[in-house]
Design a protein around this motif. Structure first.
Motif, PDB file in Angstrom:
ATOM      1  N   GLY A  40      47.376  27.420  39.065  1.00  0.00           N
ATOM      2  CA  GLY A  40      46.482  26.952  38.014  1.00  0.00           C
ATOM      3  C   GLY A  40      45.296  27.888  37.800  1.00  0.00           C
ATOM      4  O   GLY A  40      44.861  28.102  36.669  1.00  0.00           O
ATOM      5  N   LEU A  41      44.785  28.455  38.888  1.00  0.00           N
ATOM      6  CA  LEU A  41      43.693  29.419  38.754  1.00  0.00           C
ATOM      7  C   LEU A  41      44.146  30.666  38.001  1.00  0.00           C
ATOM      8  O   LEU A  41      43.415  31.187  37.158  1.00  0.00           O
ATOM      9  N   LEU A  42      45.348  31.138  38.297  1.00  0.00           N
ATOM     10  CA  LEU A  42      45.873  32.298  37.575  1.00  0.00           C
ATOM     11  C   LEU A  42      46.051  31.976  36.091  1.00  0.00           C
ATOM     12  O   LEU A  42      45.700  32.772  35.226  1.00  0.00           O
ATOM     13  N   LYS A  43      46.560  30.792  35.804  1.00  0.00           N
ATOM     14  CA  LYS A  43      46.742  30.391  34.405  1.00  0.00           C
ATOM     15  C   LYS A  43      45.386  30.258  33.703  1.00  0.00           C
ATOM     16  O   LYS A  43      45.221  30.676  32.552  1.00  0.00           O
ATOM     17  N   HIS A  44      44.416  29.705  34.397  1.00  0.00           N
ATOM     18  CA  HIS A  44      43.072  29.553  33.828  1.00  0.00           C
ATOM     19  C   HIS A  44      42.452  30.919  33.526  1.00  0.00           C
ATOM     20  O   HIS A  44      41.875  31.122  32.462  1.00  0.00           O
ATOM     21  N   GLU A 103      40.605  35.394  29.982  1.00  0.00           N
ATOM     22  CA  GLU A 103      40.799  36.730  29.397  1.00  0.00           C
ATOM     23  C   GLU A 103      41.074  36.618  27.897  1.00  0.00           C
ATOM     24  O   GLU A 103      40.452  37.316  27.094  1.00  0.00           O
ATOM     25  N   ALA A 104      42.020  35.769  27.530  1.00  0.00           N
ATOM     26  CA  ALA A 104      42.391  35.626  26.121  1.00  0.00           C
ATOM     27  C   ALA A 104      41.228  35.083  25.301  1.00  0.00           C
ATOM     28  O   ALA A 104      40.958  35.563  24.191  1.00  0.00           O
ATOM     29  N   PHE A 105      40.544  34.092  25.832  1.00  0.00           N
ATOM     30  CA  PHE A 105      39.427  33.489  25.094  1.00  0.00           C
ATOM     31  C   PHE A 105      38.354  34.529  24.803  1.00  0.00           C
ATOM     32  O   PHE A 105      37.949  34.715  23.652  1.00  0.00           O
ATOM     33  N   TRP A 106      37.886  35.199  25.842  1.00  0.00           N
ATOM     34  CA  TRP A 106      36.741  36.082  25.660  1.00  0.00           C
ATOM     35  C   TRP A 106      37.109  37.433  25.050  1.00  0.00           C
ATOM     36  O   TRP A 106      36.417  37.900  24.139  1.00  0.00           O
ATOM     37  N   PHE A 107      38.147  38.072  25.518  1.00  0.00           N
ATOM     38  CA  PHE A 107      38.437  39.417  25.036  1.00  0.00           C
ATOM     39  C   PHE A 107      39.217  39.437  23.731  1.00  0.00           C
ATOM     40  O   PHE A 107      39.145  40.423  23.000  1.00  0.00           O
ATOM     41  N   GLN A 108      39.966  38.385  23.439  1.00  0.00           N
ATOM     42  CA  GLN A 108      40.695  38.401  22.180  1.00  0.00           C
ATOM     43  C   GLN A 108      40.113  37.416  21.168  1.00  0.00           C
ATOM     44  O   GLN A 108      39.790  37.803  20.049  1.00  0.00           O
ATOM     45  N   HIS A 109      39.947  36.166  21.554  1.00  0.00           N
ATOM     46  CA  HIS A 109      39.408  35.175  20.629  1.00  0.00           C
ATOM     47  C   HIS A 109      37.976  35.537  20.213  1.00  0.00           C
ATOM     48  O   HIS A 109      37.671  35.642  19.032  1.00  0.00           O
ATOM     49  N   GLU A 164      46.163  43.659  29.572  1.00  0.00           N
ATOM     50  CA  GLU A 164      46.381  44.852  28.741  1.00  0.00           C
ATOM     51  C   GLU A 164      45.849  44.627  27.328  1.00  0.00           C
ATOM     52  O   GLU A 164      45.231  45.519  26.745  1.00  0.00           O
ATOM     53  N   ALA A 165      46.078  43.445  26.781  1.00  0.00           N
ATOM     54  CA  ALA A 165      45.560  43.130  25.444  1.00  0.00           C
ATOM     55  C   ALA A 165      44.028  43.099  25.452  1.00  0.00           C
ATOM     56  O   ALA A 165      43.387  43.523  24.485  1.00  0.00           O
ATOM     57  N   SER A 166      43.453  42.621  26.540  1.00  0.00           N
ATOM     58  CA  SER A 166      41.994  42.593  26.668  1.00  0.00           C
ATOM     59  C   SER A 166      41.423  44.001  26.660  1.00  0.00           C
ATOM     60  O   SER A 166      40.438  44.281  25.974  1.00  0.00           O
ATOM     61  N   ARG A 167      42.042  44.870  27.425  1.00  0.00           N
ATOM     62  CA  ARG A 167      41.579  46.267  27.456  1.00  0.00           C
ATOM     63  C   ARG A 167      41.642  46.879  26.056  1.00  0.00           C
ATOM     64  O   ARG A 167      40.715  47.578  25.632  1.00  0.00           O
ATOM     65  N   ALA A 168      42.729  46.629  25.352  1.00  0.00           N
ATOM     66  CA  ALA A 168      42.892  47.178  24.009  1.00  0.00           C
ATOM     67  C   ALA A 168      41.855  46.610  23.042  1.00  0.00           C
ATOM     68  O   ALA A 168      41.343  47.324  22.179  1.00  0.00           O
ATOM     69  N   VAL A 211      29.448  42.569  23.507  1.00  0.00           N
ATOM     70  CA  VAL A 211      30.649  42.935  24.256  1.00  0.00           C
ATOM     71  C   VAL A 211      30.292  43.049  25.751  1.00  0.00           C
ATOM     72  O   VAL A 211      31.089  42.699  26.609  1.00  0.00           O
ATOM     73  N   ARG A 212      29.072  43.479  26.041  1.00  0.00           N
ATOM     74  CA  ARG A 212      28.593  43.525  27.435  1.00  0.00           C
ATOM     75  C   ARG A 212      28.624  42.110  28.035  1.00  0.00           C
ATOM     76  O   ARG A 212      29.097  41.908  29.152  1.00  0.00           O
ATOM     77  N   PHE A 213      28.108  41.131  27.289  1.00  0.00           N
ATOM     78  CA  PHE A 213      28.110  39.748  27.756  1.00  0.00           C
ATOM     79  C   PHE A 213      29.527  39.276  28.045  1.00  0.00           C
ATOM     80  O   PHE A 213      29.771  38.604  29.047  1.00  0.00           O
ATOM     81  N   VAL A 214      30.473  39.624  27.178  1.00  0.00           N
ATOM     82  CA  VAL A 214      31.876  39.237  27.372  1.00  0.00           C
ATOM     83  C   VAL A 214      32.376  39.771  28.710  1.00  0.00           C
ATOM     84  O   VAL A 214      32.976  39.036  29.506  1.00  0.00           O
ATOM     85  N   HIS A 215      32.130  41.040  28.984  1.00  0.00           N
ATOM     86  CA  HIS A 215      32.552  41.619  30.262  1.00  0.00           C
ATOM     87  C   HIS A 215      31.921  40.871  31.444  1.00  0.00           C
ATOM     88  O   HIS A 215      32.600  40.549  32.419  1.00  0.00           O
ATOM     89  N   LEU A 216      30.621  40.611  31.346  1.00  0.00           N
ATOM     90  CA  LEU A 216      29.928  39.938  32.447  1.00  0.00           C
ATOM     91  C   LEU A 216      30.411  38.492  32.617  1.00  0.00           C
ATOM     92  O   LEU A 216      30.568  38.019  33.744  1.00  0.00           O
ATOM     93  N   GLN A 217      30.651  37.802  31.518  1.00  0.00           N
ATOM     94  CA  GLN A 217      31.144  36.424  31.582  1.00  0.00           C
ATOM     95  C   GLN A 217      32.500  36.367  32.269  1.00  0.00           C
ATOM     96  O   GLN A 217      32.742  35.531  33.133  1.00  0.00           O
ATOM     97  N   VAL A 218      33.399  37.263  31.896  1.00  0.00           N
ATOM     98  CA  VAL A 218      34.737  37.272  32.491  1.00  0.00           C
ATOM     99  C   VAL A 218      34.654  37.689  33.956  1.00  0.00           C
ATOM    100  O   VAL A 218      35.320  37.094  34.813  1.00  0.00           O
TER     101      VAL A 218
END
Length: 161
Positions: free
Chosen positions: A54-58, A63-69, A109-113, A133-140
């Protein structure tokens, strides 16, 4: 004495430091599943929905929420992740260590892109408010640090019992 993941922290750029520490966490969390069977990675040891799988899924959701959404504006539905952080812990019957590791790796990989070449001061929308974008990195990074600690404890309990 622990060593730094970068050869010269004093001369490394902010981006290098943040990406290096984030990549270390991106590796550490999935590694907590190493050597455990499917029953163990799904086992609930606490009253919440928190399990290793569940932690891995979360964190795949995070990652998807912050880096893509937040960064690109893609919808959570289009990204194929849960609609809320709480729902991101819910495991389906077909979720396995292998399938969720693969999903996590793809999202990383999608997050990095999504942030490649974007300046840290660029403003994006996160949870309905402007963030950098700095905040996104720190949040994740914060999310990974917190949940990797949880995963370490769960793994320790699984191996002790």
């Amino acid at each position: 004495m622990p060593t730094s993941p970068v050869s010269s922290p004093a001369s490394s750029s902010e981006r290098t430091l943040l990406e290096t520490f984030l990549d270390g966490c991106r590796t550490a969390l999935p590694a907590t599943l190493d050597g455990l069977d499917e029953e163990q990675v799904r086992r609930r040891l606490v009253p919440s929905r928190t399990t290793l799988l569940g932690l891995l899924k979360h964190l795949t959701y995070v990652e998807a929420f912050w880096f893509q959404h937040a960064v690109t504006g893609a919808s959570l539905r289009d990204l194929g992740v849960a609609s809320t952080p709480d729902r991101s812990f819910v495991l389906r019957k077909d979720d396995s260590a292998a399938s969720l590791r693969a999903a996590h790796a793809a999202v990383v990989e999608a997050s990095r892109a999504a942030v490649a070449g974007r300046p840290f001061d660029e403003v994006v929308t996160g949870r309905g408010r402007p963030v950098s974008v700095r905040f996104v990195h720190l949040q994740v990074l914060k999310e990974y640090a917190q949940h990797t600690g949880h995963a370490d404890i769960l793994r320790e309990q699984l191996l002790a019992g």
